[in-house]
Design a protein around this motif. Structure first.
Motif, PDB file in Angstrom:
ATOM      1  N   THR A 180      80.639  28.861   4.570  1.00 14.68           N
ATOM      2  CA  THR A 180      79.927  29.436   5.858  1.00 14.68           C
ATOM      3  C   THR A 180      80.586  30.339   6.762  1.00 14.68           C
ATOM      4  O   THR A 180      81.682  30.170   6.711  1.00 14.68           O
ATOM      5  CB  THR A 180      79.585  28.179   6.829  1.00 14.68           C
ATOM      6  OG1 THR A 180      79.052  26.870   6.095  1.00 14.68           O
ATOM      7  CG2 THR A 180      78.762  28.380   8.143  1.00 14.68           C
ATOM      8  N   CYS A 181      79.634  31.294   6.989  1.00 12.67           N
ATOM      9  CA  CYS A 181      80.774  32.404   7.789  1.00 12.67           C
ATOM     10  C   CYS A 181      80.753  31.979   9.060  1.00 12.67           C
ATOM     11  O   CYS A 181      79.835  31.532   9.823  1.00 12.67           O
ATOM     12  CB  CYS A 181      79.567  33.566   7.582  1.00 12.67           C
ATOM     13  SG  CYS A 181      80.375  34.871   8.867  1.00 12.67           S
ATOM     14  N   VAL A 182      82.067  32.055   9.831  1.00 17.61           N
ATOM     15  CA  VAL A 182      82.356  31.666  11.127  1.00 17.61           C
ATOM     16  C   VAL A 182      81.766  32.436  12.227  1.00 17.61           C
ATOM     17  O   VAL A 182      81.331  31.945  13.133  1.00 17.61           O
ATOM     18  CB  VAL A 182      83.934  31.592  11.605  1.00 17.61           C
ATOM     19  CG1 VAL A 182      84.741  30.527  10.706  1.00 17.61           C
ATOM     20  CG2 VAL A 182      84.506  33.012  11.308  1.00 17.61           C
ATOM     21  N   SER A 183      81.033  33.818  11.859  1.00 18.09           N
ATOM     22  CA  SER A 183      80.285  34.665  12.746  1.00 18.09           C
ATOM     23  C   SER A 183      78.928  34.391  12.831  1.00 18.09           C
ATOM     24  O   SER A 183      78.281  34.072  13.885  1.00 18.09           O
ATOM     25  CB  SER A 183      80.730  36.051  12.301  1.00 18.09           C
ATOM     26  OG  SER A 183      81.874  36.316  12.654  1.00 18.09           O
ATOM     27  N   CYS A 184      78.128  34.318  11.615  1.00 15.73           N
ATOM     28  CA  CYS A 184      76.909  34.448  11.699  1.00 15.73           C
ATOM     29  C   CYS A 184      76.310  33.137  10.799  1.00 15.73           C
ATOM     30  O   CYS A 184      75.233  32.968  10.823  1.00 15.73           O
ATOM     31  CB  CYS A 184      76.322  35.503  10.973  1.00 15.73           C
ATOM     32  SG  CYS A 184      76.385  35.838   9.347  1.00 15.73           S
ATOM     33  N   ARG A 185      77.172  32.276  10.322  1.00 14.21           N
ATOM     34  CA  ARG A 185      76.831  30.887   9.832  1.00 14.21           C
ATOM     35  C   ARG A 185      76.123  31.183   8.545  1.00 14.21           C
ATOM     36  O   ARG A 185      75.554  30.254   7.867  1.00 14.21           O
ATOM     37  CB  ARG A 185      75.903  29.736  10.888  1.00 14.21           C
ATOM     38  CG  ARG A 185      76.279  29.860  12.065  1.00 14.21           C
ATOM     39  CD  ARG A 185      77.812  29.357  12.281  1.00 14.21           C
ATOM     40  NE  ARG A 185      78.007  28.060  11.659  1.00 14.21           N
ATOM     41  CZ  ARG A 185      79.173  27.578  11.507  1.00 14.21           C
ATOM     42  NH1 ARG A 185      80.252  28.047  11.952  1.00 14.21           N
ATOM     43  NH2 ARG A 185      79.230  26.249  11.025  1.00 14.21           N
TER      44      ARG A 185
ATOM     45  N   GLY B 143      83.751  38.578   1.282  1.00 11.38           N
ATOM     46  CA  GLY B 143      83.088  39.290   2.713  1.00 11.38           C
ATOM     47  C   GLY B 143      81.726  38.522   2.829  1.00 11.38           C
ATOM     48  O   GLY B 143      81.149  37.976   1.723  1.00 11.38           O
ATOM     49  N   CYS B 144      81.357  38.397   4.148  1.00 13.44           N
ATOM     50  CA  CYS B 144      79.942  37.550   4.222  1.00 13.44           C
ATOM     51  C   CYS B 144      79.052  38.461   3.772  1.00 13.44           C
ATOM     52  O   CYS B 144      78.727  39.732   3.958  1.00 13.44           O
ATOM     53  CB  CYS B 144      79.962  37.248   5.818  1.00 13.44           C
ATOM     54  SG  CYS B 144      78.107  36.713   6.348  1.00 13.44           S
ATOM     55  N   ALA B 145      77.835  37.829   3.250  1.00 12.89           N
ATOM     56  CA  ALA B 145      76.792  38.498   2.610  1.00 12.89           C
ATOM     57  C   ALA B 145      75.819  39.277   3.684  1.00 12.89           C
ATOM     58  O   ALA B 145      75.082  40.123   3.292  1.00 12.89           O
ATOM     59  CB  ALA B 145      76.129  37.457   1.646  1.00 12.89           C
ATOM     60  N   ARG B 146      75.966  38.503   4.707  1.00 11.77           N
ATOM     61  CA  ARG B 146      75.116  39.218   5.781  1.00 11.77           C
ATOM     62  C   ARG B 146      75.757  39.944   6.892  1.00 11.77           C
ATOM     63  O   ARG B 146      75.503  41.122   7.120  1.00 11.77           O
ATOM     64  CB  ARG B 146      74.561  38.114   6.730  1.00 11.77           C
ATOM     65  CG  ARG B 146      73.482  38.486   7.755  1.00 11.77           C
ATOM     66  CD  ARG B 146      73.118  37.688   8.857  1.00 11.77           C
ATOM     67  NE  ARG B 146      71.921  36.834   8.252  1.00 11.77           N
ATOM     68  CZ  ARG B 146      71.574  35.723   8.802  1.00 11.77           C
ATOM     69  NH1 ARG B 146      72.201  35.331   9.916  1.00 11.77           N
ATOM     70  NH2 ARG B 146      70.828  34.573   8.346  1.00 11.77           N
ATOM     71  N   CYS B 147      76.890  39.486   7.539  1.00 12.22           N
ATOM     72  CA  CYS B 147      77.519  40.320   8.568  1.00 12.22           C
ATOM     73  C   CYS B 147      78.925  41.037   8.083  1.00 12.22           C
ATOM     74  O   CYS B 147      79.315  41.769   8.788  1.00 12.22           O
ATOM     75  CB  CYS B 147      77.798  39.405   9.757  1.00 12.22           C
ATOM     76  SG  CYS B 147      79.066  38.525   9.463  1.00 12.22           S
ATOM     77  N   ASP B 148      79.253  40.757   6.854  1.00 10.87           N
ATOM     78  CA  ASP B 148      80.296  41.553   6.158  1.00 10.87           C
ATOM     79  C   ASP B 148      81.684  41.195   6.692  1.00 10.87           C
ATOM     80  O   ASP B 148      82.604  41.770   6.307  1.00 10.87           O
ATOM     81  CB  ASP B 148      80.045  43.142   6.245  1.00 10.87           C
ATOM     82  CG  ASP B 148      80.488  43.863   4.782  1.00 10.87           C
ATOM     83  OD1 ASP B 148      80.230  42.956   3.911  1.00 10.87           O
ATOM     84  OD2 ASP B 148      80.864  45.246   4.847  1.00 10.87           O
TER      85      ASP B 148
HETATM   86 ZN   LIG Z   1      78.530  36.469   8.521  1.00 10.42          ZN
END
Ligand SMILES: [Zn+2]
Length: 200
Positions: free
Chosen positions: A26-31, A57-62
């Motif tokens: 889970t990305c800490v920024s965008c979940r 890297g996060c797939a959504r917010c990088d």
């Molecule tokens: Zn993210």
């Protein structure tokens, strides 16, 4: 139209690697819970202590995050060649570290290539040995390989398996992730009995 007989009644199916699986965390920024490898490995030295991380890297917010590979390990404890490969972001090592993650999403990482363009398993009059080779350890349902490889629907594959025309070393709903061989036989070819050929 008659179906072509396949040369030597052997077929090779290859599960080709298209890319690395997504890492589920889970990305800490965008979940978002999908990350991809950035292709980079970070090595940090603190005296004789080393930290090694896989950068993803996060797939959504990088947003980039670090997955520990080695923490506070003494430099002498690491194989020198391996350390050099970490420092050079060796793609084979990145691949190995990604594959070692506990939760992966293998969607879109593979395609099945067969040499069976003219073979019709439902009409074939010759038995066929199929060798399935995996270029990557993606867990794939056996019945999915069969539907793609023979160009059949799931019910058609189920019928062929249930009738013994396709003989599998694994359950149809099992997930294979390594090489295996199976046999199919045509409607008119004589299938061996239940205790028949089972050599690997
Ligand atoms: Zn993210």
């Amino acid at each position: 139209m008659s179906s072509l007989r396949h040369a030597e009644n052997k077929s090779l199916w290859v599960v080709r690697e298209l890319g690395l699986p997504a890492i589920v965390r889970t990305c800490v920024s965008c979940r978002t819970d999908r990350h991809h490898a950035t292709g980079k490995i970070r090595v940090n030295a603190n005296g004789k202590q080393l930290d090694v991380w896989l950068l993803v890297g996060c797939a959504r917010c990088d947003r980039t995050s670090k997955i520990p590979v080695h923490e506070r390990v003494h430099v002498s404890a690491l194989d020198h060649d391996r350390l050099v490969r970490f420092e050079h972001n060796d793609p084979a090592v990145v691949r190995e570290l990604v594959h070692a993650q506990p939760r992966l999403d293998w969607t879109g990482t593979w395609e099945l290539e067969t040499d069976l363009s003219f073979y019709d398993v439902e009409k074939a009059d010759q038995p066929l040995d199929v060798f399935v080779r995996f270029e990557l350890p993606a867990p794939i349902r056996v019945e999915k390989l069969l539907t793609e490889g023979f160009g059949l629907s799931r019910p058609a594959v189920k019928r062929l398996v249930d009738s013994g025309r396709i003989r599998l070393p694994l359950a149809p709903d099992a997930r294979a992730r390594a090489d295996f061989t199976f046999q199919s036989s045509g409607p008119n070819s004589h299938a061996p009995g239940p205790s028949g050929s089972s050599e690997k």
